[in-house]
Design a protein around this motif. Structure first.
Motif, PDB file in Angstrom:
ATOM      1  N   ASN A  32      37.208 -58.194  -4.997  1.00 18.03           N
ATOM      2  CA  ASN A  32      37.003 -58.433  -6.407  1.00 18.03           C
ATOM      3  C   ASN A  32      37.970 -57.619  -7.192  1.00 18.03           C
ATOM      4  OD1 ASN A  32      35.420 -59.350  -8.653  1.00 18.03           O
ATOM      5  ND2 ASN A  32      34.609 -57.210  -8.917  1.00 18.03           N
ATOM      6  N   VAL A  33      37.895 -57.020  -7.831  1.00 22.88           N
ATOM      7  CA  VAL A  33      38.983 -56.295  -8.601  1.00 22.88           C
ATOM      8  C   VAL A  33      40.110 -55.548  -7.719  1.00 22.88           C
ATOM      9  CG1 VAL A  33      39.818 -54.937 -10.460  1.00 22.88           C
ATOM     10  CG2 VAL A  33      37.756 -56.285 -10.538  1.00 22.88           C
ATOM     11  N   MET A  34      41.333 -55.426  -7.774  1.00 17.51           N
ATOM     12  CA  MET A  34      42.355 -54.631  -7.066  1.00 17.51           C
ATOM     13  C   MET A  34      42.972 -53.719  -8.148  1.00 17.51           C
ATOM     14  SD  MET A  34      43.423 -56.616  -3.730  1.00 17.51           S
ATOM     15  CE  MET A  34      43.515 -55.269  -2.886  1.00 17.51           C
ATOM     16  N   ASN A  35      43.349 -52.494  -7.766  1.00 15.54           N
ATOM     17  CA  ASN A  35      43.813 -51.749  -8.802  1.00 15.54           C
ATOM     18  C   ASN A  35      45.136 -50.788  -8.140  1.00 15.54           C
ATOM     19  OD1 ASN A  35      41.721 -51.871 -11.016  1.00 15.54           O
ATOM     20  ND2 ASN A  35      40.460 -51.104  -9.183  1.00 15.54           N
ATOM     21  N   TRP A  36      46.057 -50.455  -8.816  1.00 20.78           N
ATOM     22  CA  TRP A  36      47.071 -49.131  -8.505  1.00 20.78           C
ATOM     23  C   TRP A  36      46.755 -48.011  -9.501  1.00 20.78           C
ATOM     24  CZ3 TRP A  36      49.850 -49.277  -4.341  1.00 20.78           C
ATOM     25  CH2 TRP A  36      50.149 -50.473  -3.802  1.00 20.78           C
ATOM     26  N   TYR A  37      46.510 -47.028  -8.623  1.00 18.63           N
ATOM     27  CA  TYR A  37      46.503 -45.740  -9.405  1.00 18.63           C
ATOM     28  C   TYR A  37      47.424 -44.961  -9.108  1.00 18.63           C
ATOM     29  CZ  TYR A  37      41.423 -46.492 -10.507  1.00 18.63           C
ATOM     30  OH  TYR A  37      40.276 -46.678 -10.981  1.00 18.63           O
ATOM     31  N   ARG A  38      47.723 -43.675  -9.785  1.00 18.02           N
ATOM     32  CA  ARG A  38      48.996 -42.990  -9.227  1.00 18.02           C
ATOM     33  C   ARG A  38      48.341 -41.690  -9.854  1.00 18.02           C
ATOM     34  NH1 ARG A  38      53.559 -44.414 -13.567  1.00 18.02           N
ATOM     35  NH2 ARG A  38      52.705 -43.411 -15.402  1.00 18.02           N
ATOM     36  N   GLN A  39      48.793 -40.463  -9.013  1.00 20.72           N
ATOM     37  CA  GLN A  39      48.693 -39.009  -9.149  1.00 20.72           C
ATOM     38  C   GLN A  39      49.830 -38.213  -9.064  1.00 20.72           C
ATOM     39  OE1 GLN A  39      45.685 -37.358  -6.549  1.00 20.72           O
ATOM     40  NE2 GLN A  39      45.216 -35.658  -8.075  1.00 20.72           N
ATOM     41  N   ALA A  40      50.321 -37.732 -10.254  1.00 21.50           N
ATOM     42  CA  ALA A  40      51.701 -36.997 -10.325  1.00 21.50           C
ATOM     43  C   ALA A  40      51.203 -35.597  -9.910  1.00 21.50           C
ATOM     44  CB  ALA A  40      51.940 -37.084 -11.752  1.00 21.50           C
ATOM     45  N   PRO A  41      52.168 -34.883  -9.426  1.00 15.43           N
ATOM     46  CA  PRO A  41      51.885 -33.454  -9.164  1.00 15.43           C
ATOM     47  C   PRO A  41      51.088 -32.550 -10.121  1.00 15.43           C
ATOM     48  CG  PRO A  41      53.958 -34.081  -8.607  1.00 15.43           C
ATOM     49  CD  PRO A  41      53.421 -35.239  -9.212  1.00 15.43           C
ATOM     50  N   GLY A  42      50.333 -31.920  -9.719  1.00 15.83           N
ATOM     51  CA  GLY A  42      49.395 -31.337 -10.861  1.00 15.83           C
ATOM     52  C   GLY A  42      48.498 -31.861 -11.825  1.00 15.83           C
ATOM     53  N   LYS A  43      48.582 -33.141 -11.826  1.00 12.11           N
ATOM     54  CA  LYS A  43      47.777 -33.979 -12.549  1.00 12.11           C
ATOM     55  C   LYS A  43      46.783 -34.717 -12.111  1.00 12.11           C
ATOM     56  CE  LYS A  43      51.596 -34.431 -16.053  1.00 12.11           C
ATOM     57  NZ  LYS A  43      52.141 -35.481 -16.932  1.00 12.11           N
ATOM     58  N   GLN A  44      45.654 -35.351 -12.946  1.00 10.93           N
ATOM     59  CA  GLN A  44      44.552 -36.028 -12.372  1.00 10.93           C
ATOM     60  C   GLN A  44      45.067 -37.486 -12.013  1.00 10.93           C
ATOM     61  OE1 GLN A  44      41.403 -35.934 -15.466  1.00 10.93           O
ATOM     62  NE2 GLN A  44      40.214 -34.355 -14.012  1.00 10.93           N
ATOM     63  N   ARG A  45      44.527 -38.140 -11.038  1.00 10.58           N
ATOM     64  CA  ARG A  45      44.573 -39.496 -10.910  1.00 10.58           C
ATOM     65  C   ARG A  45      44.600 -40.494 -11.930  1.00 10.58           C
ATOM     66  NH1 ARG A  45      42.563 -41.620  -5.124  1.00 10.58           N
ATOM     67  NH2 ARG A  45      43.516 -39.627  -4.618  1.00 10.58           N
ATOM     68  N   GLU A  46      45.450 -41.291 -12.298  1.00 13.07           N
ATOM     69  CA  GLU A  46      45.164 -42.047 -13.423  1.00 13.07           C
ATOM     70  C   GLU A  46      45.438 -43.958 -12.998  1.00 13.07           C
ATOM     71  OE1 GLU A  46      48.253 -42.033 -16.415  1.00 13.07           O
ATOM     72  OE2 GLU A  46      49.726 -41.990 -14.923  1.00 13.07           O
ATOM     73  N   LEU A  47      44.825 -44.692 -13.636  1.00 11.22           N
ATOM     74  CA  LEU A  47      44.580 -45.913 -13.490  1.00 11.22           C
ATOM     75  C   LEU A  47      46.280 -46.537 -13.945  1.00 11.22           C
ATOM     76  CD1 LEU A  47      43.380 -48.701 -12.547  1.00 11.22           C
ATOM     77  CD2 LEU A  47      42.286 -48.875 -14.592  1.00 11.22           C
ATOM     78  N   VAL A  48      46.912 -47.087 -13.057  1.00 13.02           N
ATOM     79  CA  VAL A  48      48.296 -47.637 -13.685  1.00 13.02           C
ATOM     80  C   VAL A  48      48.151 -49.324 -14.087  1.00 13.02           C
ATOM     81  CG1 VAL A  48      50.395 -48.371 -12.726  1.00 13.02           C
ATOM     82  CG2 VAL A  48      49.414 -46.264 -12.084  1.00 13.02           C
ATOM     83  N   ALA A  49      47.426 -49.943 -13.174  1.00  6.69           N
ATOM     84  CA  ALA A  49      47.316 -51.463 -13.311  1.00  6.69           C
ATOM     85  C   ALA A  49      46.257 -52.017 -12.464  1.00  6.69           C
ATOM     86  CB  ALA A  49      48.565 -52.329 -13.156  1.00  6.69           C
TER      87      ALA A  49
END
Length: 127
Positions: A32-49
């Motif tokens: 269905n839906v595919m996503n890219w997330y990222r997690q920077a050092p010391g930060k929460q995971r965030e949705l990129v696209a």
């Protein structure tokens, strides 16, 4: 068992480009839906696209105009083309699928997997 495996991360300088890939495996019938997330050092995971099965896309404001998400449904592969990279783009990039249907050979009933994640690929932007 359905799996997502990311590749393409690495160390690049600011302003350069990278292309991430995410290959899905496991007798995939549909995703269905595919996503890219990222997690920077010391930060929460965030949705990129995100990209829906029909092809419509959404981007975080921080990457609009620089990143392009795409998918090849025939190859069950997700991509993220990242241009004009900035140090703040540094992080571990994760591939995610909200719903994956799998059909084993000889079976007539789909197996459904929800919220499937890859293990991530590290992207470092530094001069």
């Amino acid at each position: 068992q359905v799996q997502l495996v990311e590749s393409g991360g690495g160390l690049v300088q600011p302003g350069e480009s990278l292309r991430l890939s995410c290959a899905a495996s496991g007798n995939i019938f549909s995703i269905n839906v595919m996503n890219w997330y990222r997690q920077a050092p010391g930060k929460q995971r965030e949705l990129v696209a995100s990209i829906k099965n029909g092809g419509s896309t959404n981007y975080a404001d921080s990457v609009k105009g620089r990143f392009t998400i795409s998918r090849d449904s025939a190859k069950n592969t997700l991509y993220l083309q990242m241009n004009s990279l900035k140090p703040e783009d540094t992080g571990v990039y994760f591939c995610n699928a909200d719903r994956v249907d799998s059909l084993l050979p000889g079976d007539t009933v789909l197996s459904r997997y929800l919220d499937v994640w890859g293990r991530g690929t590290l992207v470092t932007i530094s001069s």
